[in-house]
Design a protein around this motif. Structure first.
Motif, PDB file in Angstrom:
ATOM      1  N   MET A  92      -6.512 -17.405 -37.500  1.00 16.12           N
ATOM      2  CA  MET A  92      -6.618 -16.218 -38.358  1.00 16.12           C
ATOM      3  C   MET A  92      -5.570 -16.151 -39.460  1.00 16.12           C
ATOM      4  O   MET A  92      -5.861 -15.670 -40.551  1.00 16.12           O
ATOM      5  CB  MET A  92      -6.508 -14.959 -37.488  1.00 16.12           C
ATOM      6  N   ILE A  93      -4.352 -16.589 -39.151  1.00 17.49           N
ATOM      7  CA  ILE A  93      -3.255 -16.405 -40.102  1.00 17.49           C
ATOM      8  C   ILE A  93      -2.747 -17.762 -40.578  1.00 17.49           C
ATOM      9  O   ILE A  93      -2.587 -18.691 -39.791  1.00 17.49           O
ATOM     10  CB  ILE A  93      -2.119 -15.573 -39.479  1.00 17.49           C
ATOM     11  N   LEU A  94      -2.488 -17.835 -41.862  1.00 19.28           N
ATOM     12  CA  LEU A  94      -2.093 -19.081 -42.510  1.00 19.28           C
ATOM     13  C   LEU A  94      -0.680 -18.936 -43.044  1.00 19.28           C
ATOM     14  O   LEU A  94      -0.380 -18.007 -43.808  1.00 19.28           O
ATOM     15  CB  LEU A  94      -3.060 -19.370 -43.661  1.00 19.28           C
ATOM     16  N   GLY A  95       0.211 -19.848 -42.648  1.00 19.31           N
ATOM     17  CA  GLY A  95       1.569 -19.844 -43.169  1.00 19.31           C
ATOM     18  C   GLY A  95       1.668 -20.576 -44.485  1.00 19.31           C
ATOM     19  O   GLY A  95       0.666 -21.004 -45.068  1.00 19.31           O
ATOM     20  N   LEU A  96       2.897 -20.763 -44.965  1.00 14.11           N
ATOM     21  CA  LEU A  96       3.095 -21.526 -46.200  1.00 14.11           C
ATOM     22  C   LEU A  96       2.517 -22.923 -46.046  1.00 14.11           C
ATOM     23  O   LEU A  96       1.903 -23.465 -46.965  1.00 14.11           O
ATOM     24  CB  LEU A  96       4.587 -21.607 -46.518  1.00 14.11           C
ATOM     25  N   PHE A  97       2.713 -23.494 -44.846  1.00 12.49           N
ATOM     26  CA  PHE A  97       2.078 -24.756 -44.489  1.00 12.49           C
ATOM     27  C   PHE A  97       1.197 -24.501 -43.275  1.00 12.49           C
ATOM     28  O   PHE A  97       1.440 -23.577 -42.493  1.00 12.49           O
ATOM     29  CB  PHE A  97       3.117 -25.831 -44.175  1.00 12.49           C
ATOM     30  N   THR A  98       0.200 -25.330 -43.095  1.00  9.63           N
ATOM     31  CA  THR A  98      -0.671 -25.244 -41.939  1.00  9.63           C
ATOM     32  C   THR A  98      -0.949 -26.655 -41.450  1.00  9.63           C
ATOM     33  O   THR A  98      -0.464 -27.629 -42.032  1.00  9.63           O
ATOM     34  CB  THR A  98      -1.981 -24.508 -42.294  1.00  9.63           C
ATOM     35  N   GLU A  99      -1.722 -26.775 -40.373  1.00 14.09           N
ATOM     36  CA  GLU A  99      -2.066 -28.097 -39.854  1.00 14.09           C
ATOM     37  C   GLU A  99      -3.372 -28.582 -40.481  1.00 14.09           C
ATOM     38  O   GLU A  99      -4.323 -27.811 -40.626  1.00 14.09           O
ATOM     39  CB  GLU A  99      -2.236 -28.053 -38.332  1.00 14.09           C
ATOM     40  N   ASP A 100      -3.410 -29.861 -40.832  1.00 12.95           N
ATOM     41  CA  ASP A 100      -4.664 -30.425 -41.310  1.00 12.95           C
ATOM     42  C   ASP A 100      -5.516 -30.812 -40.097  1.00 12.95           C
ATOM     43  O   ASP A 100      -5.190 -30.476 -38.959  1.00 12.95           O
ATOM     44  CB  ASP A 100      -4.427 -31.609 -42.259  1.00 12.95           C
ATOM     45  N   ALA A 101      -6.605 -31.514 -40.324  1.00 12.30           N
ATOM     46  CA  ALA A 101      -7.528 -31.850 -39.241  1.00 12.30           C
ATOM     47  C   ALA A 101      -6.912 -32.788 -38.211  1.00 12.30           C
ATOM     48  O   ALA A 101      -7.479 -32.968 -37.132  1.00 12.30           O
ATOM     49  CB  ALA A 101      -8.792 -32.481 -39.829  1.00 12.30           C
ATOM     50  N   TYR A 102      -5.761 -33.352 -38.521  1.00 16.59           N
ATOM     51  CA  TYR A 102      -5.097 -34.281 -37.610  1.00 16.59           C
ATOM     52  C   TYR A 102      -3.792 -33.712 -37.051  1.00 16.59           C
ATOM     53  O   TYR A 102      -2.993 -34.424 -36.466  1.00 16.59           O
ATOM     54  CB  TYR A 102      -4.821 -35.607 -38.318  1.00 16.59           C
ATOM     55  N   GLY A 103      -3.547 -32.429 -37.266  1.00 15.42           N
ATOM     56  CA  GLY A 103      -2.357 -31.787 -36.734  1.00 15.42           C
ATOM     57  C   GLY A 103      -1.111 -31.967 -37.570  1.00 15.42           C
ATOM     58  O   GLY A 103      -0.021 -31.576 -37.164  1.00 15.42           O
ATOM     59  N   ASN A 104      -1.239 -32.541 -38.770  1.00 21.35           N
ATOM     60  CA  ASN A 104      -0.085 -32.761 -39.634  1.00 21.35           C
ATOM     61  C   ASN A 104       0.062 -31.622 -40.640  1.00 21.35           C
ATOM     62  O   ASN A 104      -0.913 -30.994 -41.025  1.00 21.35           O
ATOM     63  CB  ASN A 104      -0.240 -34.081 -40.397  1.00 21.35           C
ATOM     64  N   PRO A 105       1.295 -31.333 -41.072  1.00 19.40           N
ATOM     65  CA  PRO A 105       1.493 -30.230 -42.014  1.00 19.40           C
ATOM     66  C   PRO A 105       0.865 -30.512 -43.371  1.00 19.40           C
ATOM     67  O   PRO A 105       0.958 -31.618 -43.901  1.00 19.40           O
ATOM     68  CB  PRO A 105       3.017 -30.121 -42.116  1.00 19.40           C
ATOM     69  N   THR A 106       0.230 -29.506 -43.915  1.00 18.51           N
ATOM     70  CA  THR A 106      -0.355 -29.562 -45.256  1.00 18.51           C
ATOM     71  C   THR A 106      -0.220 -28.177 -45.865  1.00 18.51           C
ATOM     72  O   THR A 106       0.045 -27.197 -45.157  1.00 18.51           O
ATOM     73  CB  THR A 106      -1.829 -30.006 -45.205  1.00 18.51           C
ATOM     74  N   PHE A 107      -0.375 -28.068 -47.145  1.00 20.71           N
ATOM     75  CA  PHE A 107      -0.229 -26.768 -47.788  1.00 20.71           C
ATOM     76  C   PHE A 107      -1.227 -25.762 -47.236  1.00 20.71           C
ATOM     77  O   PHE A 107      -2.389 -26.080 -46.998  1.00 20.71           O
ATOM     78  CB  PHE A 107      -0.420 -26.893 -49.294  1.00 20.71           C
ATOM     79  N   GLY A 108      -0.757 -24.540 -47.022  1.00 21.67           N
ATOM     80  CA  GLY A 108      -1.601 -23.449 -46.554  1.00 21.67           C
ATOM     81  C   GLY A 108      -1.603 -22.344 -47.588  1.00 21.67           C
ATOM     82  O   GLY A 108      -2.329 -22.398 -48.573  1.00 21.67           O
ATOM     83  N   ALA A 109      -0.772 -21.316 -47.386  1.00 18.44           N
ATOM     84  CA  ALA A 109      -0.665 -20.236 -48.363  1.00 18.44           C
ATOM     85  C   ALA A 109       0.095 -20.686 -49.604  1.00 18.44           C
ATOM     86  O   ALA A 109       0.002 -20.066 -50.661  1.00 18.44           O
ATOM     87  CB  ALA A 109       0.024 -19.030 -47.737  1.00 18.44           C
ATOM     88  N   ALA A 110       0.871 -21.755 -49.478  1.00 15.16           N
ATOM     89  CA  ALA A 110       1.618 -22.298 -50.618  1.00 15.16           C
ATOM     90  C   ALA A 110       0.853 -23.455 -51.246  1.00 15.16           C
ATOM     91  O   ALA A 110       0.001 -24.086 -50.613  1.00 15.16           O
ATOM     92  CB  ALA A 110       2.992 -22.783 -50.168  1.00 15.16           C
ATOM     93  N   VAL A 111       1.171 -23.727 -52.503  1.00  9.05           N
ATOM     94  CA  VAL A 111       0.588 -24.879 -53.202  1.00  9.05           C
ATOM     95  C   VAL A 111       1.674 -25.780 -53.786  1.00  9.05           C
ATOM     96  O   VAL A 111       1.383 -26.857 -54.294  1.00  9.05           O
ATOM     97  CB  VAL A 111      -0.372 -24.439 -54.335  1.00  9.05           C
ATOM     98  N   ASP A 112       2.925 -25.334 -53.704  1.00 18.93           N
ATOM     99  CA  ASP A 112       4.018 -26.128 -54.262  1.00 18.93           C
ATOM    100  C   ASP A 112       5.309 -25.757 -53.536  1.00 18.93           C
ATOM    101  O   ASP A 112       5.499 -24.598 -53.123  1.00 18.93           O
ATOM    102  CB  ASP A 112       4.172 -25.868 -55.760  1.00 18.93           C
ATOM    103  N   HIS A 113       6.185 -26.736 -53.376  1.00 20.65           N
ATOM    104  CA  HIS A 113       7.437 -26.535 -52.646  1.00 20.65           C
ATOM    105  C   HIS A 113       8.503 -27.408 -53.278  1.00 20.65           C
ATOM    106  O   HIS A 113       8.330 -28.619 -53.401  1.00 20.65           O
ATOM    107  CB  HIS A 113       7.232 -26.916 -51.174  1.00 20.65           C
ATOM    108  N   GLN A 114       9.612 -26.797 -53.675  1.00 13.08           N
ATOM    109  CA  GLN A 114      10.724 -27.545 -54.243  1.00 13.08           C
ATOM    110  C   GLN A 114      12.006 -27.193 -53.499  1.00 13.08           C
ATOM    111  O   GLN A 114      12.159 -26.078 -52.983  1.00 13.08           O
ATOM    112  CB  GLN A 114      10.865 -27.259 -55.736  1.00 13.08           C
ATOM    113  N   ILE A 115      12.908 -28.174 -53.433  1.00 14.82           N
ATOM    114  CA  ILE A 115      14.156 -28.030 -52.691  1.00 14.82           C
ATOM    115  C   ILE A 115      15.323 -28.359 -53.611  1.00 14.82           C
ATOM    116  O   ILE A 115      15.278 -29.335 -54.375  1.00 14.82           O
ATOM    117  CB  ILE A 115      14.183 -28.975 -51.465  1.00 14.82           C
ATOM    118  N   SER A 116      16.375 -27.560 -53.544  1.00 15.58           N
ATOM    119  CA  SER A 116      17.550 -27.787 -54.379  1.00 15.58           C
ATOM    120  C   SER A 116      18.293 -29.045 -53.928  1.00 15.58           C
ATOM    121  O   SER A 116      18.072 -29.556 -52.830  1.00 15.58           O
ATOM    122  CB  SER A 116      18.485 -26.572 -54.312  1.00 15.58           C
ATOM    123  N   GLU A 117      19.184 -29.531 -54.776  1.00 13.30           N
ATOM    124  CA  GLU A 117      19.909 -30.769 -54.487  1.00 13.30           C
ATOM    125  C   GLU A 117      20.707 -30.695 -53.194  1.00 13.30           C
ATOM    126  O   GLU A 117      20.803 -31.671 -52.448  1.00 13.30           O
ATOM    127  CB  GLU A 117      20.854 -31.115 -55.650  1.00 13.30           C
TER     128      GLU A 117
END
Length: 575
Positions: A92-117
């Motif tokens: 029912m609920i989707l986080g920023l990332f979710t599981e794909d059909a193989y149980g691996n993380p993939t984008f869910g509610a988010a479409v982009d993710h950046q991390i500082s240095e």
């Protein structure tokens, strides 16, 4: 902020899973470790709507009847604490990332993710046009609201410690800082910024866990905790709650406002609690269940019959999970490491997996599963000293330790073991009881429903506990954090070791994953030497999956979201 990497490159942002060759290789490696081959489901992660119809449909409505182990205690992600709840809430609920059909993380509610240095600031872009099932937009404010809610001490969330990596999260949860001091903010409706205490190399998988998911700010501010009731609850994922009859069934229906609804083939999911595995097997054979998905979903003693008469339906997947014994170290005599080690030594793990379980489980002489990511190589893995002993040698050493502690035939050690009344746990516990009897220990077994047992574990209402841990994210930290002195209720043994805590803190401040792994392995070895818990075996999900259920892909996370499944009635078989 200078971005140093993105969680996925833009060419890989499709919701479909990675190539089948990669997953076939992973499946073969897991199968070799478990000493059995697992049949892999096909499909590319997308649903084939043309394959549905017939018995799985009611007036064109495609229904999946899904057995789910225990009755859920809640549908609020801030109060959930079991995989059986995760299965439902995650539909029912989707986080920023979710599981794909193989149980691996993939984008869910988010479409982009950046991390500082420095790895301390994460910026997420949310999906434009995504809405809750009542039509209200899903915004960055929902995430900030959710994170403050779960950390608020008044919420009393059992899993709040899982997100202590968020800046100021621990202090907030312990009542030392106000919730508004959390290092998270909505830059605008579609831009979310999160600051963390230390670099978090497992951030993708952490964000697939329900502790990090959004909740509808607009609804909770109106109705409070009643937001999870049928007819009131809204969701941002593939399904929405229609009905909940406690201890009978829980019904989800397709959320037409879900952004990917066109690729969701199952219209309705009926979740049924099945604590009685024999009854669940009968229901599966009668066609009342299409899937029975849990850690122990068929009786051990029926495996020969099932394989002979129902070929292909057993889907045993070696998952990132450890079954273990926790000792209440605050109660004598379990505050004596000699007692804890003697009780661990007596447990014949090889006999347990080959004669009792027989489903591909692996004997555990460590706490962290060996197939986990971001850890040391196989020849560097921590382990208990008894791993190289024969069982006769282990029993002899166990009796020697008991004698040193003052227990012998004239003064036998009497223990009380609380266990979960689910699946084949009673049969497993009786086997352990007999193993302890071999060293002169008298064990009284006390069964309790899983949610009652775990409540007792968290409140330390036990002497010895039959426990298990399924990975929330694919990183050794998710197992080792359980033993930290400040973890709280989830540290069932109340284990405390300053050097162990220091090493984990050091490891989780390191950006070099290889160096981090070595420090974490050193910490695990300390915990194993102290016998904080007694690992028994690395667990298998024993699922029953109808041949007509398509795109069921076995994976180490043990997660198969209904969103990716479909039904092909031409492959349905009656038993």
């Amino acid at each position: 902020m200078t971005p140093i990497r993105q969680t996925f490159d833009r060419a890989a942002q499709s919701e479909a899973g990675p190539s089948r060759k990669i997953f076939a290789a992973k499946a073969l490696m897991a199968a070799a470790l478990a000493l059995f081959l697992v049949a892999c489901g096909g499909g590319d992660g997308k649903a084939d709507k043309n394959a549905n119809g017939g018995q799985g449909s009611e007036d064109g409505i495609v229904t999946l009847n899904r057995g789910n182990g225990s009755e859920p205690n809640t549908l609020d992600p801030h109060q959930a604490n079991g995989t059986w709840e995760n299965n439902i809430i995650g539909d029912m609920i989707l986080g920023l990332f979710t599981e794909d059909a193989y149980g691996n993380p993939t984008f869910g509610a988010a479409v982009d993710h950046q991390i500082s240095e420095d790895g301390l600031t994460h910026t997420f872009k949310l999906r434009e046009g995504a809405v809750w099932s009542d039509g209200e937009p899903v915004t960055a404010h929902d995430f900030v609201f959710a994170w403050k809610r779960i950390l608020d001490p008044n919420t009393a969330a059992p899993y709040a410690s899982l997100i202590y990596v968020f800046k100021n999260a621990r202090a907030i949860n312990e009542g030392e800082m106000p919730v508004d001091s959390l290092g998270a903010r909505a830059i605008d409706d579609l831009t979310l910024e999160l600051q963390v205490e230390k670099p978090v190399p497992f951030i993708r998988t952490l964000m697939t866990h329900y502790t990090t998911w959004p909740v509808p700010k607009h609804l909770i501010e109106e109705v409070g905790d009643a937001w999870v009731k049928p007819g009131t609850m809204v969701s941002n994922g593939a399904y929405v709650l229609q009905e909940w009859r406690p201890n009978s069934r829980l019904v989800l229906v397709k959320n037409d406002k879900f952004w990917d609804a066109d690729n969701v083939a199952i219209d309705k999911v009926v979740y049924t609690p099945n604590g009685d595995v024999s009854a669940a097997l009968r229901a599966f054979r009668a066609g009342e269940l299409d899937v029975n998905s849990c850690s122990q979903c068929y009786p051990i003693q029926q495996i020969g019959f099932i394989n002979k008469n129902m070929p292909g339906v057993v889907r045993n997947e070696l998952v990132l999970a450890t079954t273990y014994i926790a000792f209440n170290t605050t109660k004598p005599p379990y505050d004596d490491v000699r007692i804890r080690r003697a009780l661990s030594l007596a447990l014949d793990r090889e006999t347990m997996v080959t004669k009792v379980l027989r489903s591909g489980e692996v004997p555990a002489y460590a706490f962290v599963p060996p197939t986990i990511q971001n850890y040391v190589s196989a020849d560097e893995l921590p382990h208990m000293d008894e791993a190289s002993m024969t069982q006769e040698e282990r029993n002899a050493l166990a009796m020697q330790l008991l004698a040193e502690a003052g227990y012998d035939a004239n003064n036998p050690l009497k223990i009380e073991v609380k266990y979960r009344l689910a699946g084949d746990r009673k049969q497993i516990m009786v086997a352990m009881q007999n193993m302890w009897r071999q060293i002169g220990v008298e064990a009284e077994l006390i069964g309790a429903e899983p949610k009652v047992a775990y409540a007792d574990y968290r409140s330390r209402n036990f002497e010895i506990a039959d426990a298990g841990w399924v990975a929330d994210y694919n990183d050794p930290d998710n197992f080792l954090f359980l033993m930290k002195g400040d973890t709280g209720p989830l540290n069932y043994s109340d284990y405390k070791n300053e050097e162990f805590d220091r090493l984990l803190d050091e490891a989780n401040s390191m950006l070099d994953l290889e160096a981090r792994a070595k420090v974490m392995a050193k910490a695990e070895q300390i915990m194993l030497n102290d016998m904080a818990v007694a690992p028994i075996y690395f667990s298998v999900n024993r699922n029953l999956v109808g041949l007509h259920v398509q795109n069921w892909n076995d994976n180490s996370q043990g997660i198969q979201r209904t969103r990716w499944l479909s039904i092909d009635e031409s492959k349905r078989v009656s038993y």
